[in-house]
Motif scaffolding. Sequence first.
Motif, PDB file in Angstrom:
ATOM      1  N   TYR A  21       3.704   4.881   4.644  1.00 14.15           N
ATOM      2  CA  TYR A  21       3.856   3.778   3.685  1.00 14.15           C
ATOM      3  C   TYR A  21       2.825   2.675   3.893  1.00 14.15           C
ATOM      4  O   TYR A  21       2.440   1.999   2.927  1.00 14.15           O
ATOM      5  N   ALA A  22       2.349   2.495   5.116  1.00 12.41           N
ATOM      6  CA  ALA A  22       1.362   1.435   5.369  1.00 12.41           C
ATOM      7  C   ALA A  22       0.063   1.674   4.615  1.00 12.41           C
ATOM      8  O   ALA A  22      -0.620   0.722   4.210  1.00 12.41           O
ATOM      9  N   GLN A  23      -0.292   2.928   4.385  1.00 12.22           N
ATOM     10  CA  GLN A  23      -1.558   3.212   3.707  1.00 12.22           C
ATOM     11  C   GLN A  23      -1.529   2.734   2.252  1.00 12.22           C
ATOM     12  O   GLN A  23      -2.495   2.148   1.762  1.00 12.22           O
ATOM     13  N   GLY A  24      -0.403   2.974   1.570  1.00 12.80           N
ATOM     14  CA  GLY A  24      -0.280   2.488   0.205  1.00 12.80           C
ATOM     15  C   GLY A  24      -0.249   0.973   0.150  1.00 12.80           C
ATOM     16  O   GLY A  24      -0.851   0.350  -0.741  1.00 12.80           O
ATOM     17  N   MET A  25       0.468   0.351   1.089  1.00 16.92           N
ATOM     18  CA  MET A  25       0.502  -1.103   1.142  1.00 16.92           C
ATOM     19  C   MET A  25      -0.907  -1.662   1.330  1.00 16.92           C
ATOM     20  O   MET A  25      -1.311  -2.612   0.649  1.00 16.92           O
ATOM     21  N   ARG A  26      -1.635  -1.083   2.258  1.00 12.22           N
ATOM     22  CA  ARG A  26      -3.011  -1.527   2.527  1.00 12.22           C
ATOM     23  C   ARG A  26      -3.876  -1.404   1.267  1.00 12.22           C
ATOM     24  O   ARG A  26      -4.615  -2.327   0.915  1.00 12.22           O
ATOM     25  N   ASP A  27      -3.764  -0.284   0.592  1.00 15.07           N
ATOM     26  CA  ASP A  27      -4.597  -0.067  -0.595  1.00 15.07           C
ATOM     27  C   ASP A  27      -4.246  -1.029  -1.724  1.00 15.07           C
ATOM     28  O   ASP A  27      -5.117  -1.419  -2.511  1.00 15.07           O
ATOM     29  N   ARG A  28      -2.972  -1.440  -1.803  1.00 15.30           N
ATOM     30  CA  ARG A  28      -2.549  -2.384  -2.843  1.00 15.30           C
ATOM     31  C   ARG A  28      -2.726  -3.837  -2.436  1.00 15.30           C
ATOM     32  O   ARG A  28      -2.585  -4.747  -3.256  1.00 15.30           O
ATOM     33  N   GLY A  29      -3.009  -4.070  -1.157  1.00 19.58           N
ATOM     34  CA  GLY A  29      -3.286  -5.421  -0.687  1.00 19.58           C
ATOM     35  C   GLY A  29      -2.074  -6.270  -0.392  1.00 19.58           C
ATOM     36  O   GLY A  29      -2.182  -7.490  -0.247  1.00 19.58           O
ATOM     37  N   TRP A  30      -0.903  -5.639  -0.270  1.00 14.92           N
ATOM     38  CA  TRP A  30       0.321  -6.406   0.055  1.00 14.92           C
ATOM     39  C   TRP A  30       1.363  -5.457   0.626  1.00 14.92           C
ATOM     40  O   TRP A  30       1.552  -4.334   0.122  1.00 14.92           O
ATOM     41  N   GLY A  31       2.050  -5.909   1.649  1.00 14.60           N
ATOM     42  CA  GLY A  31       3.140  -5.115   2.199  1.00 14.60           C
ATOM     43  C   GLY A  31       3.790  -5.809   3.376  1.00 14.60           C
ATOM     44  O   GLY A  31       3.222  -6.732   3.974  1.00 14.60           O
ATOM     45  N   ARG A  32       4.991  -5.363   3.686  1.00  6.90           N
ATOM     46  CA  ARG A  32       5.745  -5.903   4.819  1.00  6.90           C
ATOM     47  C   ARG A  32       6.378  -4.730   5.577  1.00  6.90           C
ATOM     48  O   ARG A  32       7.129  -3.938   4.985  1.00  6.90           O
TER      49      ARG A  32
END
Length: 259
Positions: free
Chosen positions: A119-130
């Motif tokens: 899941y971190a990879q998608g968050m990184r690519d979208r520029g936001w995540g927790r």
Amino acid sequence: MKIDLSGKTAIVTGSTGGIGLAIAQGLAEAGAEVVITGRSQENVDAALSTITGAARGVVADLGMAEGCAALIAAEQEADILVNNLGVYGRQDYFDISDDEWERYFQINIMSGVRLSRHYAQGMRDRGWGRIQFISSESALNIPADMVQYGVSKSALQGVSRGLAKVLAGTGVTVNTILPGPTRTEGAVSMIKGMADDRGVTPEEMEALFLQEKRPSGLLGRFAAPEEVAAMCVYAASPQASATTGAALKVEGGIVESIS
């Protein structure tokens, strides 16, 4: 402060009861669409019936690689991932087998490693995540009667700090949450067993537990799951954008440190 998580999808592992369910409820109340996970359809359905807000469930044993793969197949993306799944229990150190050590490693550590890796990879690519890892004050104050648990939680904090560095500057924050003694179903059961062994009431045993096992505590009681969840909801919020790589304590002052 008004926390608004509208439009965000949040996965909370081990969320059919206890702290996990309280976190899921808190995130849903803040507007997130929450994914409940558990090992049985019955437990997942029961948890979903208590959630006020948008929620759905996935049945999977996340203590196994196959279970993590099943969750990922069902939920390809997430904006918030709370790695809450964990086991604990009192056990004499000399009776902890290799298999038991491996069980704690797989459930308490590898479930979070596997899911965060995806899941971190998608968050990184979208520029936001927790991303959050639910650790414990036992990671810093390892109990003599739960060494395997404390060690697993210490390792989890290492994973969290390392991942925060990997994701530095991406808009994705990674933190650990450190609860102390919390009145969950599991904790109530554990205290009852200890009370039966000592010949005292559960209420008396809870006080004895705090005096004998956590004497540095300042709260003077077990926390409620909702009190831990409040910290998790804040850490998942846009307002917590400058908080990453941290160990956020909700342990009632047990850890003897001002840092």
